[in-house]
Design a protein around this motif. Structure first.
Motif, mmCIF file in Angstrom:
data_model
loop_
_atom_site.group_PDB
_atom_site.id
_atom_site.type_symbol
_atom_site.label_atom_id
_atom_site.label_comp_id
_atom_site.label_asym_id
_atom_site.label_seq_id
_atom_site.Cartn_x
_atom_site.Cartn_y
_atom_site.Cartn_z
ATOM 1 N N CYS A 1 0.801 -1.129 -0.093
ATOM 2 C CA CYS A 1 0.222 0.087 0.036
ATOM 3 C C CYS A 1 0.917 1.140 -0.044
ATOM 4 O O CYS A 1 1.852 1.429 0.770
ATOM 5 C CB CYS A 1 -0.782 -0.234 1.215
ATOM 6 N N ILE A 2 0.431 2.424 -0.822
ATOM 7 C CA ILE A 2 1.290 3.440 -1.029
ATOM 8 C C ILE A 2 0.394 4.485 -0.256
ATOM 9 O O ILE A 2 0.718 5.852 -0.357
ATOM 10 C CB ILE A 2 1.524 3.826 -2.313
ATOM 11 N N ALA B 1 -2.763 5.472 -1.384
ATOM 12 C CA ALA B 1 -3.509 6.698 -2.214
ATOM 13 C C ALA B 1 -4.656 6.768 -2.026
ATOM 14 O O ALA B 1 -5.290 7.779 -2.398
ATOM 15 C CB ALA B 1 -3.170 5.717 -3.621
ATOM 16 N N GLY B 2 -5.436 6.037 -1.175
ATOM 17 C CA GLY B 2 -6.733 6.147 -0.585
ATOM 18 C C GLY B 2 -7.920 5.871 -1.628
ATOM 19 O O GLY B 2 -9.214 6.337 -1.145
ATOM 20 N N MET B 3 -7.483 5.352 -2.863
ATOM 21 C CA MET B 3 -8.642 5.039 -3.700
ATOM 22 C C MET B 3 -9.684 4.092 -2.981
ATOM 23 O O MET B 3 -10.951 4.113 -3.295
ATOM 24 C CB MET B 3 -8.117 4.298 -5.117
ATOM 25 N N CYS B 4 -9.198 3.106 -2.383
ATOM 26 C CA CYS B 4 -10.074 2.014 -1.748
ATOM 27 C C CYS B 4 -10.972 2.519 -0.657
ATOM 28 O O CYS B 4 -12.279 2.385 -0.550
ATOM 29 C CB CYS B 4 -9.576 0.862 -1.184
ATOM 30 N N VAL C 1 -3.679 1.615 4.107
ATOM 31 C CA VAL C 1 -4.754 0.856 4.318
ATOM 32 C C VAL C 1 -5.186 -0.032 5.689
ATOM 33 O O VAL C 1 -4.365 -0.655 6.082
ATOM 34 C CB VAL C 1 -5.039 0.210 3.055
ATOM 35 N N CYS D 1 -6.814 0.462 -6.869
ATOM 36 C CA CYS D 1 -5.627 0.635 -6.224
ATOM 37 C C CYS D 1 -4.377 0.676 -7.194
ATOM 38 O O CYS D 1 -4.278 -0.411 -7.853
ATOM 39 C CB CYS D 1 -5.501 -0.653 -5.082
HETATM 40 S S1 SF4 Z 1 -5.897 2.204 -2.930
HETATM 41 FE FE1 SF4 Z 1 -5.981 1.573 -0.610
HETATM 42 S S2 SF4 Z 1 -4.698 -0.154 -0.588
HETATM 43 FE FE2 SF4 Z 1 -4.313 0.819 -2.559
HETATM 44 S S3 SF4 Z 1 -2.519 2.047 -2.193
HETATM 45 FE FE3 SF4 Z 1 -4.290 3.240 -1.844
HETATM 46 S S4 SF4 Z 1 -4.863 3.238 0.244
HETATM 47 FE FE4 SF4 Z 1 -3.393 1.401 -0.331
#
Ligand code: SF4
Length: 67
Positions: free
Chosen positions: A10-11, A13-16, A33, A55
Motif C-alpha cells: 500500500c502506498i 493513495a486512498g482510492m479504496c 490501508v 488500487c
Molecule cells: S487504494 Fe487503498 S490499498 Fe491501494 S494504495 Fe491506496 S490506500 Fe493503499
C-alpha cells in the motif's frame, strides 16, 4: 467472501477508502490501508472488485469463496 489488503504494498493513495468507505479506512499515522470488515456479503463483490482494480499498488485481494 473475504478481502485482504497488503500494507507492505500500500502506498496510501486512498482510492479504496474513497470507493468503499465502510470497508476500508486509512491509518491516521502512516496513511496506509486498514480493512474494517474483512468478511463481507456477496452483494459487495462488484464494489470491492472496483476498489481492487482502482488500487495503484495492487494491494487489495478479493476472494469470492462461493465461486
Ligand atoms: S487504494 Fe487503498 S490499498 Fe491501494 S494504495 Fe491506496 S490506500 Fe493503499
Amino acid at each position: 467472501m473475504r478481502i485482504s489488503a497488503d500494507r507492505d504494498r500500500c502506498i496510501g493513495a486512498g482510492m479504496c477508502a474513497l470507493l468503499a468507505s465502510g470497508v476500508f479506512d486509512q491509518d491516521a499515522g502512516d496513511g496506509k490501508v486498514r480493512v474494517l470488515d474483512p468478511a463481507l456479503s456477496p452483494e459487495s463483490y462488484g464494489l470491492l472488485q472496483q476498489a481492487a482494480q482502482a488500487c495503484p499498488a495492487e494491494a487489495i485481494t478479493v476472494l469470492d469463496e462461493h465461486a
